[in-house]
Design a protein around this motif. Sequence first.
Motif, PDB file in Angstrom:
ATOM      1  N   SER A 114       0.938  -1.199   0.158  1.00 24.11           N
ATOM      2  CA  SER A 114       0.016  -0.223   0.217  1.00 24.11           C
ATOM      3  C   SER A 114       1.065   1.222  -0.114  1.00 24.11           C
ATOM      4  CB  SER A 114      -1.040  -0.028   1.196  1.00 24.11           C
ATOM      5  OG  SER A 114      -0.144   0.079   2.372  1.00 24.11           O
ATOM      6  N   LEU A 115       2.110   1.270   0.461  1.00 25.14           N
ATOM      7  CA  LEU A 115       2.869   2.410   0.431  1.00 25.14           C
ATOM      8  C   LEU A 115       4.184   2.181  -0.283  1.00 25.14           C
ATOM      9  CD1 LEU A 115       2.680   3.298   4.386  1.00 25.14           C
ATOM     10  CD2 LEU A 115       1.390   4.313   2.505  1.00 25.14           C
ATOM     11  N   LYS A 116       3.969   1.496  -1.649  1.00 24.30           N
ATOM     12  CA  LYS A 116       5.209   1.341  -2.185  1.00 24.30           C
ATOM     13  C   LYS A 116       6.269   2.110  -2.531  1.00 24.30           C
ATOM     14  CE  LYS A 116       6.491  -1.809  -6.203  1.00 24.30           C
ATOM     15  NZ  LYS A 116       7.672  -2.103  -5.266  1.00 24.30           N
ATOM     16  N   PRO A 117       5.810   3.418  -2.864  1.00 27.24           N
ATOM     17  CA  PRO A 117       6.944   4.540  -2.911  1.00 27.24           C
ATOM     18  C   PRO A 117       7.838   4.845  -1.762  1.00 27.24           C
ATOM     19  CG  PRO A 117       5.097   5.303  -3.974  1.00 27.24           C
ATOM     20  CD  PRO A 117       4.630   3.998  -3.370  1.00 27.24           C
ATOM     21  N   VAL A 118       7.110   4.848  -0.651  1.00 29.75           N
ATOM     22  CA  VAL A 118       7.832   5.067   0.647  1.00 29.75           C
ATOM     23  C   VAL A 118       8.563   3.780   0.949  1.00 29.75           C
ATOM     24  CG1 VAL A 118       7.554   5.376   2.958  1.00 29.75           C
ATOM     25  CG2 VAL A 118       6.015   6.498   1.503  1.00 29.75           C
ATOM     26  N   TYR A 119       7.852   2.502   0.698  1.00 23.46           N
ATOM     27  CA  TYR A 119       8.734   1.357   1.237  1.00 23.46           C
ATOM     28  C   TYR A 119       9.953   1.212   0.461  1.00 23.46           C
ATOM     29  CZ  TYR A 119       9.815  -3.597   1.566  1.00 23.46           C
ATOM     30  OH  TYR A 119      10.484  -4.733   1.648  1.00 23.46           O
ATOM     31  N   ASP A 120       9.840   1.549  -0.840  1.00 23.71           N
ATOM     32  CA  ASP A 120      10.981   1.336  -1.821  1.00 23.71           C
ATOM     33  C   ASP A 120      11.974   2.432  -1.364  1.00 23.71           C
ATOM     34  OD1 ASP A 120       9.961  -0.757  -3.262  1.00 23.71           O
ATOM     35  OD2 ASP A 120       9.154   0.622  -5.020  1.00 23.71           O
ATOM     36  N   THR A 121      11.707   3.632  -1.203  1.00 22.29           N
ATOM     37  CA  THR A 121      12.646   4.736  -0.737  1.00 22.29           C
ATOM     38  C   THR A 121      13.401   4.354   0.436  1.00 22.29           C
ATOM     39  OG1 THR A 121      11.115   6.359  -1.666  1.00 22.29           O
ATOM     40  CG2 THR A 121      12.923   7.194  -0.340  1.00 22.29           C
ATOM     41  N   LEU A 122      12.743   3.751   1.370  1.00 24.56           N
ATOM     42  CA  LEU A 122      13.245   3.207   2.703  1.00 24.56           C
ATOM     43  C   LEU A 122      13.961   2.114   2.719  1.00 24.56           C
ATOM     44  CD1 LEU A 122      10.477   3.992   5.148  1.00 24.56           C
ATOM     45  CD2 LEU A 122      12.452   5.294   4.668  1.00 24.56           C
ATOM     46  N   TYR A 123      13.483   1.045   1.768  1.00 18.53           N
ATOM     47  CA  TYR A 123      14.189   0.001   1.457  1.00 18.53           C
ATOM     48  C   TYR A 123      15.544   0.114   0.743  1.00 18.53           C
ATOM     49  CZ  TYR A 123      15.114  -4.887   0.173  1.00 18.53           C
ATOM     50  OH  TYR A 123      15.748  -6.067   0.002  1.00 18.53           O
ATOM     51  N   ASN A 124      15.719   1.283   0.027  1.00 16.31           N
ATOM     52  CA  ASN A 124      16.755   1.420  -0.662  1.00 16.31           C
ATOM     53  C   ASN A 124      17.850   2.594  -0.051  1.00 16.31           C
ATOM     54  OD1 ASN A 124      16.692  -0.378  -3.216  1.00 16.31           O
ATOM     55  ND2 ASN A 124      14.692   0.865  -3.582  1.00 16.31           N
ATOM     56  N   LYS A 125      17.452   2.918   1.167  1.00 15.08           N
ATOM     57  CA  LYS A 125      18.086   3.602   1.987  1.00 15.08           C
ATOM     58  C   LYS A 125      18.278   5.107   1.366  1.00 15.08           C
ATOM     59  CE  LYS A 125      21.402   0.784   1.846  1.00 15.08           C
ATOM     60  NZ  LYS A 125      21.080  -0.302   1.049  1.00 15.08           N
ATOM     61  N   TYR A 126      17.125   5.755   0.871  1.00 15.75           N
ATOM     62  CA  TYR A 126      17.011   6.858   0.247  1.00 15.75           C
ATOM     63  C   TYR A 126      17.657   6.900  -1.100  1.00 15.75           C
ATOM     64  CZ  TYR A 126      14.498   8.125   4.652  1.00 15.75           C
ATOM     65  OH  TYR A 126      13.666   8.003   5.667  1.00 15.75           O
ATOM     66  N   TYR A 127      18.149   5.935  -1.620  1.00 14.53           N
ATOM     67  CA  TYR A 127      19.279   5.709  -2.614  1.00 14.53           C
ATOM     68  C   TYR A 127      20.414   6.521  -2.647  1.00 14.53           C
ATOM     69  CZ  TYR A 127      14.757   4.264  -4.921  1.00 14.53           C
ATOM     70  OH  TYR A 127      13.563   3.224  -4.996  1.00 14.53           O
ATOM     71  N   VAL A 128      20.856   6.824  -1.445  1.00 10.11           N
ATOM     72  CA  VAL A 128      22.168   7.318  -1.028  1.00 10.11           C
ATOM     73  C   VAL A 128      23.254   6.632  -1.757  1.00 10.11           C
ATOM     74  CG1 VAL A 128      23.662   7.871   0.714  1.00 10.11           C
ATOM     75  CG2 VAL A 128      21.377   8.399   1.127  1.00 10.11           C
ATOM     76  N   ASP A 129      23.343   5.191  -1.757  1.00  9.94           N
ATOM     77  CA  ASP A 129      24.478   4.556  -2.305  1.00  9.94           C
ATOM     78  C   ASP A 129      24.238   4.835  -3.890  1.00  9.94           C
ATOM     79  OD1 ASP A 129      25.123   3.415   0.089  1.00  9.94           O
ATOM     80  OD2 ASP A 129      23.963   1.437  -0.308  1.00  9.94           O
ATOM     81  N   GLU A 130      23.114   4.798  -4.596  1.00 11.66           N
ATOM     82  CA  GLU A 130      23.041   4.977  -5.909  1.00 11.66           C
ATOM     83  C   GLU A 130      23.450   6.322  -6.287  1.00 11.66           C
ATOM     84  OE1 GLU A 130      20.588   3.768  -4.162  1.00 11.66           O
ATOM     85  OE2 GLU A 130      20.470   1.643  -5.040  1.00 11.66           O
ATOM     86  N   ALA A 131      23.201   7.291  -5.377  1.00 11.45           N
ATOM     87  CA  ALA A 131      23.725   8.886  -5.805  1.00 11.45           C
ATOM     88  C   ALA A 131      25.145   8.901  -5.611  1.00 11.45           C
ATOM     89  CB  ALA A 131      22.750   9.857  -4.606  1.00 11.45           C
ATOM     90  N   TYR A 132      25.644   8.289  -4.540  1.00 11.13           N
ATOM     91  CA  TYR A 132      27.125   8.282  -4.383  1.00 11.13           C
ATOM     92  C   TYR A 132      27.703   7.758  -5.320  1.00 11.13           C
ATOM     93  CZ  TYR A 132      31.479   7.453  -1.734  1.00 11.13           C
ATOM     94  OH  TYR A 132      33.017   7.407  -1.644  1.00 11.13           O
ATOM     95  N   GLY A 133      27.347   6.588  -5.838  1.00 12.49           N
ATOM     96  CA  GLY A 133      27.760   5.820  -6.965  1.00 12.49           C
ATOM     97  C   GLY A 133      27.898   6.690  -8.187  1.00 12.49           C
ATOM     98  N   ALA A 134      26.871   7.389  -8.619  1.00 11.79           N
ATOM     99  CA  ALA A 134      26.724   8.209  -9.850  1.00 11.79           C
ATOM    100  C   ALA A 134      27.566   9.305  -9.600  1.00 11.79           C
ATOM    101  CB  ALA A 134      25.318   8.655 -10.006  1.00 11.79           C
ATOM    102  N   ALA A 135      27.609  10.018  -8.464  1.00  5.81           N
ATOM    103  CA  ALA A 135      28.335  11.477  -8.211  1.00  5.81           C
ATOM    104  C   ALA A 135      29.894  11.311  -7.858  1.00  5.81           C
ATOM    105  CB  ALA A 135      27.557  12.064  -7.255  1.00  5.81           C
ATOM    106  N   ILE A 136      30.106  10.262  -7.210  1.00  2.00           N
ATOM    107  CA  ILE A 136      31.683   9.724  -6.908  1.00  2.00           C
ATOM    108  C   ILE A 136      32.253   8.912  -7.465  1.00  2.00           C
ATOM    109  CG2 ILE A 136      33.047   9.727  -4.577  1.00  2.00           C
ATOM    110  CD1 ILE A 136      31.779  12.210  -4.627  1.00  2.00           C
ATOM    111  N   VAL A 137      31.716   7.693  -7.319  1.00  3.21           N
ATOM    112  CA  VAL A 137      32.384   6.338  -7.638  1.00  3.21           C
ATOM    113  C   VAL A 137      32.561   6.408  -9.153  1.00  3.21           C
ATOM    114  CG1 VAL A 137      32.315   3.843  -7.559  1.00  3.21           C
ATOM    115  CG2 VAL A 137      31.606   5.087  -5.602  1.00  3.21           C
ATOM    116  N   LYS A 138      31.509   6.779 -10.064  1.00  6.16           N
ATOM    117  CA  LYS A 138      31.778   6.545 -11.383  1.00  6.16           C
ATOM    118  C   LYS A 138      32.763   7.606 -12.051  1.00  6.16           C
ATOM    119  CE  LYS A 138      27.700   4.185 -12.659  1.00  6.16           C
ATOM    120  NZ  LYS A 138      26.414   4.196 -13.238  1.00  6.16           N
ATOM    121  N   PRO A 139      32.669   8.776 -11.489  1.00  9.67           N
ATOM    122  CA  PRO A 139      33.736   9.600 -12.038  1.00  9.67           C
ATOM    123  C   PRO A 139      35.222   9.392 -11.590  1.00  9.67           C
ATOM    124  CG  PRO A 139      31.771  10.870 -11.185  1.00  9.67           C
ATOM    125  CD  PRO A 139      31.742   9.669 -10.816  1.00  9.67           C
TER     126      PRO A 139
END
Length: 194
Positions: free
Chosen positions: A94-119
């Motif tokens: 019922s709260l899929k967007p909120v659940y996905d955001t929390l489950y993926n830890k606010y997408y911090v790892d993905e943002a860090y990967g795109a902004a820091i790791v890949k460059p």
Amino acid sequence: MLGPLVILAILSIVGGWLAAPAFLPGGTDHFANFLAPVFGGAHAEGEAALSEAAAHSLELTLAVVAVFAALIGLLTAFWLYLRQPGKPAEIAKSLKPVYDTLYNKYYVDEAYGAAIVKPLLALSTNVLWKIIDVEAIDGTVNGIAHGATATGDVTRRTQSGNTRSYAVWVVVGALAILIIVFWPAIRALAGGAQ
């Protein structure tokens, strides 16, 4: 991560029980006394320190809030996971967007990967490795090695093993040195004869 968390939990319990007597009237906070030499004079100049009574009142308020938050979390977990095991899946749907955001830890790892790791990977692969390491460092070392090999190859060809040819080269070298040394005198004699 389980081991460090268990150690921190045990240390928190021990530290809490050492501070527990301070909640009683006339009790002593053994943990604060233990840390007093470290934090005793940490106030900045001009900054007003909380009075002892206000600090004690704030500490009691925060302790009560922390205990109530822990009890609410414990009761919620008991209700969701033991009493109604299917309920967490329903809430997640019922709260899929909120659940996905929390489950993926606010997408911090993905943002860090795109902004820091890949460059950094692109920089280290394309500049540090391919240009600096392969072309500059390895190129210099390999160039020196190829130069030494070429010089040795040319020098090797001058060695024939024939003693008579070595004697001829010594005589030719000696004549060349004599001509270089006496060339100014020969020019002066040739110029004076005219």
